[in-house]
Design a protein around this motif. Structure first.
Motif, PDB file in Angstrom:
ATOM      1  N   ALA A   1      47.312  28.770  39.371  1.00 50.28           N
ATOM      2  CA  ALA A   1      46.994  29.582  38.189  1.00 50.28           C
ATOM      3  C   ALA A   1      45.513  29.929  38.173  1.00 50.28           C
ATOM      4  O   ALA A   1      45.122  31.052  37.859  1.00 50.28           O
ATOM      5  N   TRP A   2      44.688  28.952  38.551  1.00 43.95           N
ATOM      6  CA  TRP A   2      43.243  29.202  38.599  1.00 43.95           C
ATOM      7  C   TRP A   2      42.922  30.270  39.647  1.00 43.95           C
ATOM      8  O   TRP A   2      42.079  31.140  39.441  1.00 43.95           O
ATOM      9  N   TYR A   3      43.639  30.196  40.771  1.00 44.55           N
ATOM     10  CA  TYR A   3      43.422  31.172  41.841  1.00 44.55           C
ATOM     11  C   TYR A   3      43.740  32.588  41.331  1.00 44.55           C
ATOM     12  O   TYR A   3      43.007  33.533  41.582  1.00 44.55           O
ATOM     13  N   LEU A   4      44.866  32.706  40.594  1.00 45.81           N
ATOM     14  CA  LEU A   4      45.259  34.028  40.088  1.00 45.81           C
ATOM     15  C   LEU A   4      44.340  34.505  38.970  1.00 45.81           C
ATOM     16  O   LEU A   4      43.906  35.651  38.951  1.00 45.81           O
ATOM     17  N   GLN A   5      44.038  33.586  38.051  1.00 43.84           N
ATOM     18  CA  GLN A   5      43.337  34.020  36.828  1.00 43.84           C
ATOM     19  C   GLN A   5      41.830  33.915  36.929  1.00 43.84           C
ATOM     20  O   GLN A   5      41.110  34.784  36.449  1.00 43.84           O
ATOM     21  N   GLY A   6      41.369  32.823  37.550  1.00 40.89           N
ATOM     22  CA  GLY A   6      39.929  32.622  37.618  1.00 40.89           C
ATOM     23  C   GLY A   6      39.317  33.372  38.781  1.00 40.89           C
ATOM     24  O   GLY A   6      38.372  34.136  38.629  1.00 40.89           O
ATOM     25  N   VAL A   7      39.911  33.159  39.974  1.00 44.25           N
ATOM     26  CA  VAL A   7      39.306  33.748  41.172  1.00 44.25           C
ATOM     27  C   VAL A   7      39.606  35.241  41.263  1.00 44.25           C
ATOM     28  O   VAL A   7      38.722  36.064  41.484  1.00 44.25           O
ATOM     29  N   ASN A   8      40.885  35.607  41.073  1.00 49.83           N
ATOM     30  CA  ASN A   8      41.283  37.004  41.264  1.00 49.83           C
ATOM     31  C   ASN A   8      41.576  37.734  39.958  1.00 49.83           C
ATOM     32  O   ASN A   8      42.238  38.764  39.963  1.00 49.83           O
ATOM     33  N   GLY A   9      41.116  37.182  38.847  1.00 48.62           N
ATOM     34  CA  GLY A   9      41.415  37.760  37.537  1.00 48.62           C
ATOM     35  C   GLY A   9      41.062  39.234  37.441  1.00 48.62           C
ATOM     36  O   GLY A   9      41.853  40.042  36.958  1.00 48.62           O
ATOM     37  N   LYS A  10      39.880  39.581  37.946  1.00 48.79           N
ATOM     38  CA  LYS A  10      39.420  40.974  37.847  1.00 48.79           C
ATOM     39  C   LYS A  10      40.332  41.905  38.623  1.00 48.79           C
ATOM     40  O   LYS A  10      40.663  43.001  38.177  1.00 48.79           O
ATOM     41  N   PHE A  11      40.695  41.434  39.825  1.00 51.87           N
ATOM     42  CA  PHE A  11      41.572  42.235  40.685  1.00 51.87           C
ATOM     43  C   PHE A  11      42.906  42.517  39.989  1.00 51.87           C
ATOM     44  O   PHE A  11      43.368  43.661  39.936  1.00 51.87           O
ATOM     45  N   TYR A  12      43.486  41.470  39.407  1.00 54.46           N
ATOM     46  CA  TYR A  12      44.787  41.664  38.749  1.00 54.46           C
ATOM     47  C   TYR A  12      44.654  42.463  37.450  1.00 54.46           C
ATOM     48  O   TYR A  12      45.557  43.195  37.081  1.00 54.46           O
ATOM     49  N   LEU A  13      43.499  42.314  36.793  1.00 47.59           N
ATOM     50  CA  LEU A  13      43.281  43.099  35.577  1.00 47.59           C
ATOM     51  C   LEU A  13      43.278  44.586  35.931  1.00 47.59           C
ATOM     52  O   LEU A  13      43.863  45.416  35.232  1.00 47.59           O
ATOM     53  N   GLU A  14      42.647  44.885  37.057  1.00 48.12           N
ATOM     54  CA  GLU A  14      42.611  46.269  37.521  1.00 48.12           C
ATOM     55  C   GLU A  14      44.030  46.758  37.825  1.00 48.12           C
ATOM     56  O   GLU A  14      44.412  47.869  37.469  1.00 48.12           O
ATOM     57  N   LEU A  15      44.799  45.907  38.491  1.00 46.86           N
ATOM     58  CA  LEU A  15      46.185  46.286  38.809  1.00 46.86           C
ATOM     59  C   LEU A  15      46.979  46.557  37.538  1.00 46.86           C
ATOM     60  O   LEU A  15      47.763  47.501  37.469  1.00 46.86           O
ATOM     61  N   SER A  16      46.760  45.710  36.528  1.00 48.47           N
ATOM     62  CA  SER A  16      47.529  45.908  35.294  1.00 48.47           C
ATOM     63  C   SER A  16      47.077  47.180  34.591  1.00 48.47           C
ATOM     64  O   SER A  16      47.867  47.860  33.958  1.00 48.47           O
ATOM     65  N   GLU A  17      45.769  47.512  34.716  1.00 48.08           N
ATOM     66  CA  GLU A  17      45.282  48.782  34.147  1.00 48.08           C
ATOM     67  C   GLU A  17      45.915  49.969  34.869  1.00 48.08           C
ATOM     68  O   GLU A  17      46.340  50.936  34.249  1.00 48.08           O
ATOM     69  N   ASN A  18      45.968  49.856  36.202  1.00 52.01           N
ATOM     70  CA  ASN A  18      46.599  50.931  36.978  1.00 52.01           C
ATOM     71  C   ASN A  18      48.052  51.103  36.574  1.00 52.01           C
ATOM     72  O   ASN A  18      48.594  52.194  36.593  1.00 52.01           O
ATOM     73  N   ASN A  19      48.669  49.988  36.243  1.00 51.90           N
ATOM     74  CA  ASN A  19      50.064  50.023  35.818  1.00 51.90           C
ATOM     75  C   ASN A  19      50.224  50.850  34.555  1.00 51.90           C
ATOM     76  O   ASN A  19      51.122  51.663  34.447  1.00 51.90           O
ATOM     77  N   ARG A  20      49.323  50.633  33.602  1.00 48.11           N
ATOM     78  CA  ARG A  20      49.593  51.170  32.267  1.00 48.11           C
ATOM     79  C   ARG A  20      48.896  52.499  32.008  1.00 48.11           C
ATOM     80  O   ARG A  20      49.258  53.229  31.123  1.00 48.11           O
ATOM     81  N   VAL A  21      47.857  52.810  32.804  1.00 47.62           N
ATOM     82  CA  VAL A  21      47.102  54.018  32.499  1.00 47.62           C
ATOM     83  C   VAL A  21      47.464  55.131  33.478  1.00 47.62           C
ATOM     84  O   VAL A  21      47.428  54.952  34.682  1.00 47.62           O
ATOM     85  N   ARG A  22      47.854  56.259  32.938  1.00 52.67           N
ATOM     86  CA  ARG A  22      48.112  57.434  33.768  1.00 52.67           C
ATOM     87  C   ARG A  22      47.057  58.487  33.446  1.00 52.67           C
ATOM     88  O   ARG A  22      46.655  58.622  32.294  1.00 52.67           O
TER      89      ARG A  22
END
Lengths: 370, 628
Positions: free
Chosen positions: B36-57
């Motif tokens: 969980a730390w790896y996903l949220q702490g280390v790569n949090g920014k990367f996944y946040l960007e992915l989730s933004e790409n998901n929702r923003v057109r």
């Protein structure tokens, strides 16, 4: 009949822990389903299930576990009959036959199988307790007892429950111990047998199960199909960051990128909205729950009670670890609920019943006569 | 109760290994926490960007195109709001029941509706344009049924609107969705599928100026692509306005003059090459095409035997007929093959080889010099003189006058026409040049073909005494952002090696064509302006191709008139072509006169003082006609 001291101890703390976990589940379900127009919102239904769960908890805590264990074999036999029936005339949903219609209600015999396997294993091992660890001969009988319903459940097919049942058995075997000589031989043997077992296992999986295992190894292989669950769940958890996006703030779950968000993937919802801090708190609560269970197993009056407690811990931990592992992308998607948090009556009632049984063992540890 | 007594040792035996179980669970929990730390702490920014790409057109909003004005600032093309009907199939749970009802509301057949929708299928949430330009009644009907019509959207958009409709259609052109081929060609930058670009005429040529910059809308969507809310809006920027060299009033006069006849009229300023009027009939309605004509309407346009999509001014290639004699006359004087005094005896025909080349006038013109030969359009004179010049000299001078080659006008698909030469004949036909063919060419027949625009180049050179200005359409550009006006400099004139003396003789003769009682266009003599011109009557019979199909008068000659005015200091050069019109003098010259009089401010009225007063606007031609 019930010792006052047990309530007077720190058991109230345990109730707080369970209620907190339940509350986190309800909150997460509320968050993802608040927008729906249903007459009875899902989080309200979940509260009904929780109430029913507590009733079952009390029931399972009330009746002396020795009394319950007396019926282990009849219950086991009944389970087998129902499992056969469900294969012959069960109602199917999503390609699997799991439900049996009793006219007034539908039952899922595989749920009953968890309880009955717990009872029958604990009963058998306590009746024939091997002092210096199990050897192969002593393992044959209980192994057969477990394997029979397991195969029937695999046939439905319900890989999650089948594996859950085996987790009950293995946690008991772990605690009873194996003879060192047998341990060496059996590991060698299973290493040699592994290709054949795997072959057998693989050939008995349904296509969608194989697909799930394949995509677990490489989710990008099929990003819109089965891999979609894993990818979206990882995005949901990861994007939550340290402190999460707040209640209703989880875009992955709110905007429905995350499938099955209120059932199997409730942990992703929770992690996206509450972040690593939320996960830390949830893990801490779960750690207290396990610690409490371990203490009960340790201080149990007898082998039966101890093994029952071990089985319950094994089972609940299995569900918790496999579900969280799945949402974090480190385990294949086998479709098991997160105990106490996922939406669903069956899981709720079973889990609360198991906790009731655990409490039952605790309550009876100072009893002298029975 | 069961009696199995369990000694304490047995539970003690279990106790040691219970810690194993505990340890295992703690280990697994710790492992998951690390994950969980790896996903949220280390790569949090990367996944946040992915989730933004998901929702923003990011959705593009098309820019309004720049406006098109004439040289005096009269609006020619603008944008008007219109309502467009879109269908999003992905939002339509039951298309089978919704679509027929929708079709009924907007007056389409269900078949027509389904045909529109089956054409693009890739993305079910891509809004498909079903109908343009809804009436207010249709909008009200659809809005009223809103809840029964899921997946149906009405968008307010701008549509391109040529204010005068069919007027100058070929020059102004139309717009349309970018085609697959255009997308792949790489010529169009910063434009996406579905974008609108100019597809014809000015709209096409100056597309990069007019088009503007699309805006962007960042919207939040759910997993199904539904728009939840708008996050950010970047308004589109309108394209720059352009001012053409075109004169709206003159264009109206020219359009009116040609009327229903097939043909072309071009008017230019010989001093700078500015195109003042450009008419090609039959024409199309650019508004119908800009707003996405049905495939039906397209087919009709393409199959129309009048070829309305052809811009005859630059794409029609016709034999020049007697107008070609201007080039021959100039060549004669320049090469000293003849002097203005040289005479030829015209007896009505010229025997050459084993055949007689006829003059248009049976009895012949008698003894003619160059002046009379041009005024009366004597064929025998030019048979004789053409033969003396030879085809290659004729070819050389034709090119100097701008014939047989593209003029370089800023419009797509200009045709070159053809000026034959011995070299050309050898290469194209693998045959030698026959002297008899020179005689046909000398009166503008045979292989020679030109476009009306090239003819205007020729008359401009004469009017301008040897300076050729390439045609120019654009006068100024108004920058949308700064409002600043950028003047387009006049095209550079090119001096051709022909002496002013030669042009004086030719100009004189051309003035005689109109003013001399024996001139071929004497009927078009203006009481108000001095003009010079040359008639032409191009034979259709014997032409290869037979492009004029089944028109009843398809064998009638094409009528030409090229003119300039005023003779003393020319301000306008005009070419008139009337397909199958007959004689140039009667069919074409009167039209040229109308255009010239209108431009020089001496419209046919009772105005007693010509040339000095410029009337602010010509009288409305339609009103005149209804009175008559």
């Amino acid at each position: 009949m019930i010792d006052r001291r047990s309530i007077a101890g720190y058991d109230w703390l345990l109730f707080v822990v369970v209620i907190l976990i339940l509350g986190m589940g309800v909150l997460s379900i509320y968050s993802v389903t608040a927008a729906s127009q249903a007459r009875t919102p899902l989080y309200v239904k979940q509260i009904y299930w929780i109430i029913l769960g507590w009733i079952v908890f009390l029931l399972m805590a009330w009746i002396d576990y020795h009394e319950i264990a007396r019926f282990a074999y009849p219950i086991y036999a009944l389970t087998l009959v129902l499992l056969v029936l469900v294969l012959v005339m069960g109602r199917s949903a999503q390609g699997a036959q799991r439900w049996l219609s009793l006219g007034f209600m539908n039952v899922q015999p595989s749920e009953l199988a968890k309880i009955s396997l717990l009872l029958v294993s604990a009963k058998y091992f306590s009746d024939y307790f091997p002092k210096k660890g199990l050897n192969l001969r002593q393992l044959l009988m209980p192994g057969g007892l477990v394997l029979l319903p397991m195969l029937l459940i695999l046939k439905q097919p319900d890989l999650g429950t089948a594996l859950a049942i085996s987790s009950v058995f293995f946690s008991m075997v772990l605690v009873i111990g194996l003879r060192s000589k047998f341990l060496i031989y059996s590991s060698l043997l299973s290493l040699m047998m592994f290709p054949f077992l795997w072959q057998f296992f693989w050939s008995h999986l349904k296509d969608y199960q194989r697909e799930r295992l394949r995509t677990f190894i490489d989710p990008t292989n099929d990003p819109t199909g089965t891999g979609y669950h894993i990818i979206q769940s990882k995005i949901a958890v990861g994007s939550g960051g340290l402190f999460g996006k707040g209640l209703f703030g989880g875009t992955q779950s709110q905007l429905k990128f995350l499938p099955e968000s209120h059932t199997d993937f409730i942990f992703s919802v929770f992690s996206e909205e509450w972040g690593f801090v939320g996960i830390l708190i949830l893990f801490l609560l779960f750690f207290f729950l396990v610690l409490w269970g371990i203490e009960i197993a340790y201080k149990a009056k007898d082998v039966l009670g101890s093994l029952l407690a071990v089985g319950v811990i094994g089972l609940i931990s299995f569900y918790f670890l496999v579900n969280v592992g799945m949402t974090l992308g480190v385990m294949p998607v086998v479709g098991v609920p997160l105990p106490l948090m996922s939406y669903g009556g069956t899981s709720m009632v079973t889990t609360m019943g198991l906790l009731g049984l655990l409490f039952n063992v605790k309550l009876r540890r100072f009893m002298l006569f029975y | 109760m069961r009696e199995s007594y369990l000694p304490q040792e047995e539970t003690r035996d279990l106790q040691s290994r219970i810690y194993w179980l505990f340890g295992l669970i703690i280990l697994a929990l710790f492992g998951l926490l690390l994950r969980a730390w790896y996903l949220q702490g280390v790569n949090g920014k990367f996944y946040l960007e992915l989730s933004e790409n998901n929702r923003v057109r990011v959705v593009e909003t098309p820019p309004p195109r720049g406006l098109i004005y004439d040289r005096n600032g009269a609006l020619l093309v603008n944008n008007v709001p219109s309502f467009t009907l879109y269908v999003v199939l992905g939002d339509m749970p039951d298309p089978a029941s919704v679509l027929p009802r929708l079709a009924d509301l907007v007056g389409m057949t269900p078949e027509e509706m389904t045909r529109r929708l089956t054409f693009k299928k890739e993305d079910p949430f891509f809004p498909i344009k079903v109908k343009d330009d809804l009436t207010m009644r249709e909008v009200a009907l659809i809005e009223g049924h809103g809840l029964d019509l899921p997946g149906v959207k009405i968008e307010a958009e701008f549509k391109r609107n040529a204010i005068h409709g069919i007027l100058a259609a070929h020059l102004l052109g139309y717009v349309g969705e970018i085609t697959q081929a255009q997308l792949e060609s790489g010529t169009y930058q910063n434009i996406r599928r579905g974008g609108i670009i100019g597809q014809y005429g000015i709209e096409q040529t100056f597309d990069s100026i007019i088009r503007g910059t699309p805006g962007q809308k960042r919207i939040e969507v759910d997993a199904l692509g539904h728009e939840i809310r708008v996050l950010e809006v970047n308004e589109p920027q309108r394209g720059d306005d352009v001012y053409l060299s075109l004169d709206l009033n003159l264009q109206k006069v020219a359009e009116e003059a040609l009327g229903n006849q097939s043909g072309a009229i071009v008017a230019m300023d010989p001093k700078n090459g500015e195109v003042l009027a450009m008419v090609s009939h039959p024409a199309f309605n650019p508004n119908l095409l800009s707003q996405g004509a049905s495939s039906h309407a397209w087919e009709a346009l393409l199959k129309d035997e009048g070829r309305p999509l052809t811009n005859r001014v630059i794409q029609g290639q016709y034999p020049p007929g007697s107008t070609f004699k201007i080039v021959l006359g100039a060549a004669l004087l320049e090469t000293k093959e003849a002097t203005p005094a040289s005479r030829v005896e015209c007896r009505g025909f010229l025997p050459f080889g084993n055949r007689n080349f006829k003059d248009w006038k049976r009895g012949g013109h008698g003894s003619v010099d160059l002046h009379r030969a041009l005024v009366e359009s004597c064929d025998v004179y030019f048979y004789e003189m053409g033969n003396r010049l030879g085809i290659d000299t004729i070819s050389k001078y034709s090119h100097l006058f701008g014939l047989g080659q593209q003029t370089g006008i800023e419009l797509a698909s200009e045709k070159g026409g053809l000026i034959p030469s011995t070299e050309w004949k050898r290469q194209a036909r693998k045959e030698p040049w026959y002297p008899g063919e020179t005689l046909s060419v000398s009166i503008g027949q045979g292989y020679v073909t030109v476009t009306p625009l090239q003819q205007t180049m020729m008359i401009n050179v004469v009017a301008n005494q040897g300076v050729l200005h390439p045609p120019q359409l654009l006068k100024k550009i108004r920058d949308q952002e700064t409002g600043s006006i950028q003047e387009i400099p006049a095209s550079e004139g090119k001096h051709i090696p022909v002496s002013p003396e030669t042009f004086r003789v030719i100009q004189n003769a051309l003035a005689g064509v109109v003013s001399d009682p024996h001139g071929t266009a004497t009927g078009s003599k203006s009481q108000l302006v001095s003009m010079g011109g040359k008639t032409g009557t191009a034979q259709v019979i014997g032409l290869k191709g037979g492009v004029h199909g089944k028109l009843p008068d398809k064998f009638n000659d094409h009528a030409w008139f090229v003119a300039f005015a005023p003779v003393e200091s020319p301000k306008i050069g005009v070419t008139v072509l009337v397909e199958n019109g007959g004689h140039g003098g009667s069919a074409a010259a009167p039209l040229a006169k109308k255009v010239i009089e209108a431009y020089l401010g001496v419209a046919p009225s009772l105005e007693p003082e010509p040339m000095t007063v410029k009337s602010p606007a010509p009288p409305p031609p339609i009103a005149v006609r209804s009175e008559g």
